[in-house]
Design an enzyme around this catalytic site. Sequence first.
Site, PDB file in Angstrom:
ATOM      1  N   LYS A  50       0.573  -1.242   0.040  1.00 25.57           N
ATOM      2  CA  LYS A  50       0.091  -0.045   0.086  1.00 25.57           C
ATOM      3  C   LYS A  50       1.052   1.300  -0.134  1.00 25.57           C
ATOM      4  O   LYS A  50       0.785   2.118  -0.726  1.00 25.57           O
ATOM      5  CB  LYS A  50      -0.771  -0.019   1.135  1.00 25.57           C
ATOM      6  CG  LYS A  50      -1.435   1.361   1.459  1.00 25.57           C
ATOM      7  CD  LYS A  50      -2.539   1.240   2.634  1.00 25.57           C
ATOM      8  CE  LYS A  50      -1.649   1.476   3.991  1.00 25.57           C
ATOM      9  NZ  LYS A  50      -1.576   2.871   4.316  1.00 25.57           N
ATOM     10  N   ASN A  51       1.884   1.228   0.935  1.00 25.65           N
ATOM     11  CA  ASN A  51       2.502   2.616   1.346  1.00 25.65           C
ATOM     12  C   ASN A  51       3.660   2.682  -0.015  1.00 25.65           C
ATOM     13  O   ASN A  51       4.608   3.715   0.077  1.00 25.65           O
ATOM     14  CB  ASN A  51       3.341   2.457   2.572  1.00 25.65           C
ATOM     15  CG  ASN A  51       2.300   2.754   3.308  1.00 25.65           C
ATOM     16  OD1 ASN A  51       1.040   3.044   3.228  1.00 25.65           O
ATOM     17  ND2 ASN A  51       2.716   2.336   4.659  1.00 25.65           N
ATOM     18  N   ARG A 103      -4.999  10.477   4.755  1.00 26.49           N
ATOM     19  CA  ARG A 103      -3.825  11.392   4.940  1.00 26.49           C
ATOM     20  C   ARG A 103      -2.822  11.527   3.679  1.00 26.49           C
ATOM     21  O   ARG A 103      -2.367  12.371   3.468  1.00 26.49           O
ATOM     22  CB  ARG A 103      -3.121  11.227   6.140  1.00 26.49           C
ATOM     23  CG  ARG A 103      -4.366  11.241   7.250  1.00 26.49           C
ATOM     24  CD  ARG A 103      -3.376  11.095   8.554  1.00 26.49           C
ATOM     25  NE  ARG A 103      -2.491  12.476   8.606  1.00 26.49           N
ATOM     26  CZ  ARG A 103      -1.256  12.721   8.274  1.00 26.49           C
ATOM     27  NH1 ARG A 103      -0.829  11.529   7.673  1.00 26.49           N
ATOM     28  NH2 ARG A 103      -0.721  13.863   8.230  1.00 26.49           N
ATOM     29  N   CYS A 110      -5.178  12.102  12.846  1.00 33.14           N
ATOM     30  CA  CYS A 110      -5.972  10.790  13.064  1.00 33.14           C
ATOM     31  C   CYS A 110      -5.799   9.869  14.210  1.00 33.14           C
ATOM     32  O   CYS A 110      -5.332  10.509  14.883  1.00 33.14           O
ATOM     33  CB  CYS A 110      -5.517   9.852  11.775  1.00 33.14           C
ATOM     34  SG  CYS A 110      -3.855   9.308  12.128  1.00 33.14           S
ATOM     35  N   ARG A 153      -0.033  13.994  13.329  1.00 26.45           N
ATOM     36  CA  ARG A 153       0.411  13.839  11.929  1.00 26.45           C
ATOM     37  C   ARG A 153       0.743  15.297  11.246  1.00 26.45           C
ATOM     38  O   ARG A 153      -0.138  15.585   9.997  1.00 26.45           O
ATOM     39  CB  ARG A 153      -0.660  13.029  11.233  1.00 26.45           C
ATOM     40  CG  ARG A 153      -0.974  11.812  11.621  1.00 26.45           C
ATOM     41  CD  ARG A 153       0.103  10.936  11.944  1.00 26.45           C
ATOM     42  NE  ARG A 153       0.483  10.410  10.800  1.00 26.45           N
ATOM     43  CZ  ARG A 153      -0.126   9.125   9.953  1.00 26.45           C
ATOM     44  NH1 ARG A 153      -1.160   8.599  10.329  1.00 26.45           N
ATOM     45  NH2 ARG A 153       0.298   8.569   8.839  1.00 26.45           N
ATOM     46  N   ASP A 169       4.677   0.237  11.963  1.00 21.68           N
ATOM     47  CA  ASP A 169       3.284  -0.102  11.493  1.00 21.68           C
ATOM     48  C   ASP A 169       3.168  -1.777  11.904  1.00 21.68           C
ATOM     49  O   ASP A 169       2.151  -2.260  11.657  1.00 21.68           O
ATOM     50  CB  ASP A 169       3.373  -0.131   9.977  1.00 21.68           C
ATOM     51  CG  ASP A 169       3.200   1.043   9.521  1.00 21.68           C
ATOM     52  OD1 ASP A 169       3.178   1.510   8.347  1.00 21.68           O
ATOM     53  OD2 ASP A 169       2.752   2.068  10.384  1.00 21.68           O
ATOM     54  N   ILE A 194       7.544   6.852  17.327  1.00 21.26           N
ATOM     55  CA  ILE A 194       7.165   7.421  15.974  1.00 21.26           C
ATOM     56  C   ILE A 194       6.058   8.391  16.198  1.00 21.26           C
ATOM     57  O   ILE A 194       5.981   9.365  15.955  1.00 21.26           O
ATOM     58  CB  ILE A 194       6.948   6.363  14.798  1.00 21.26           C
ATOM     59  CG1 ILE A 194       8.257   5.703  14.559  1.00 21.26           C
ATOM     60  CG2 ILE A 194       6.930   7.426  13.620  1.00 21.26           C
ATOM     61  CD1 ILE A 194       9.577   6.335  14.042  1.00 21.26           C
ATOM     62  N   ARG A 233      -8.565  -0.812   4.518  1.00 19.23           N
ATOM     63  CA  ARG A 233      -7.527   0.325   4.015  1.00 19.23           C
ATOM     64  C   ARG A 233      -6.353  -0.056   3.540  1.00 19.23           C
ATOM     65  O   ARG A 233      -5.602   0.417   2.620  1.00 19.23           O
ATOM     66  CB  ARG A 233      -7.627   1.613   5.086  1.00 19.23           C
ATOM     67  CG  ARG A 233      -8.895   2.283   5.287  1.00 19.23           C
ATOM     68  CD  ARG A 233      -8.614   3.455   6.246  1.00 19.23           C
ATOM     69  NE  ARG A 233      -7.403   4.265   5.579  1.00 19.23           N
ATOM     70  CZ  ARG A 233      -7.008   5.231   6.215  1.00 19.23           C
ATOM     71  NH1 ARG A 233      -7.297   5.725   7.311  1.00 19.23           N
ATOM     72  NH2 ARG A 233      -5.690   5.996   5.547  1.00 19.23           N
TER      73      ARG A 233
END
Length: 419
Positions: A22-23, A93, A117, A122, A307, A329, A399
């Site tokens: 996804k990223n 985002r 979020c 963020r 993540d 983070i 998502r």
Amino acid sequence: MDRILIRGGRSLRGTVAISGAKNATLPALAASLLTDEPLLLTHVPHLRDVTTMLELLGQHGASITVDEQLGVEIACTRISNTTAPYDLVRTMRASILVMGPLVARCGDARISLPGGCAIGSRPVNLHLAGLEAMGAEIQLTSGYIHVKAKRLHGARIVFDLVTVTGTENLMMAAALADGRTILENAACEPEVTDLALCLNNMGARIHGAGTSTITIDGVERLHGTHHDILPDRIETATFLIAAAMTHGDITLTHTSPYLLESPIAKLRQTGMIINEQEESLHTCPKSEGRLRAINIQTCPYPGFPTDLQAQMMALISIADGSGAVTETIFENRFMHVSELQRLGADISLQGNTALIRGVPHLHGAPVMATDLRASASLVLAGLAAEGETLISRVYHIDRGYERIEEKLMALGADIQRLS
Ligand code: EPZ
């Protein structure tokens, strides 16, 4: 709203194909704005966030075709609108990733401020500071960021802290700027490297991606290309943890162990058996006893990824002994703790550290997903728990995970989606 029902206690067995990341997909989609020629992306995961980004690109004037292998071709022949509206940005985002390309290509971008979020405020100040250093004028009015620049020029930009999409945004902006841009303290994530590979195949001149210093020599224009999205390292590790928590024996294909060396090392510390091949991984239960609890601390790549923090916490909650999970983070990425406690996990919070005492068993209960990776940790806990776990608000998980319940069902989990 969909819910997921899991009856725990089944060991996972079989083979699962990992989807594209996804990223890596989201910045590559945004890169299509940098050229008037078609960009073909393959190995694109079918996710809500991908659909949202395609909708956003459509608003900018892109024409999008999807082929039978789910390859996505985006042609931004001309850009009819440089505004990224609030109703789309607030749902994802990562929409901020169109800002750099729009300013570089059109000299103008109006992006709704993403807002915070569940996991934190963020901010995007580092994205904006970089564009300003490259000659952009920035105004914040009525919740929108308005960025203007006749033509961006190269600059030396030192990030105060490591930002993944900040690095990606400025790398894309610099690709068409006049002169050389140097990004210092840049993110080294594999997704940044994958974007640089895509941009260089489009004619960009980027060196050093994957290190903390990236040099970009701007060019006049970029052309189309075909780019294959790299495998999702977070999905890969999530399935490894699912196997570990259910004493499973699974093979993961279409992935690469080199993308997740730190998570694999930490998982082996728990006693997990993980066998590596060039493009696949295999894990099977250790011969006897429970996995050992360990300590983890999240940090930028190549350290342990934030993540995976929630998923790892689920594993430690049923391991032997006690472990500490420190999140460095994001300021609020422990939303899964209270839900895991509902399943019987023994966790106490001290600032940005969660202290976990492993328990022999979790027990199923109704729980609520709060953000993408927290949802994944609840699915993992439900797979291991005795009894039924009902997870609500699963739109969060859609998502970032492609058909997760189908993939888990194919591995023998007793899991179903209730509409
Ligand atoms: C990317 O988010 C990922 N998203 C996130 O994955 C991931 O958790 C994160 O990087 C960290 O690895 C995508 O790639 C689409 P950051 P990003 O900018 O770029 C602060 C998921 O689950 N910061 O690297 O938004 C920020 O608040 C998602 O797939 C500033 O202060 O994260 C955070 O504390 C969640 N100012 C830290 O830096 C800025 O201008 C790292 O954020 C930018 C960031």
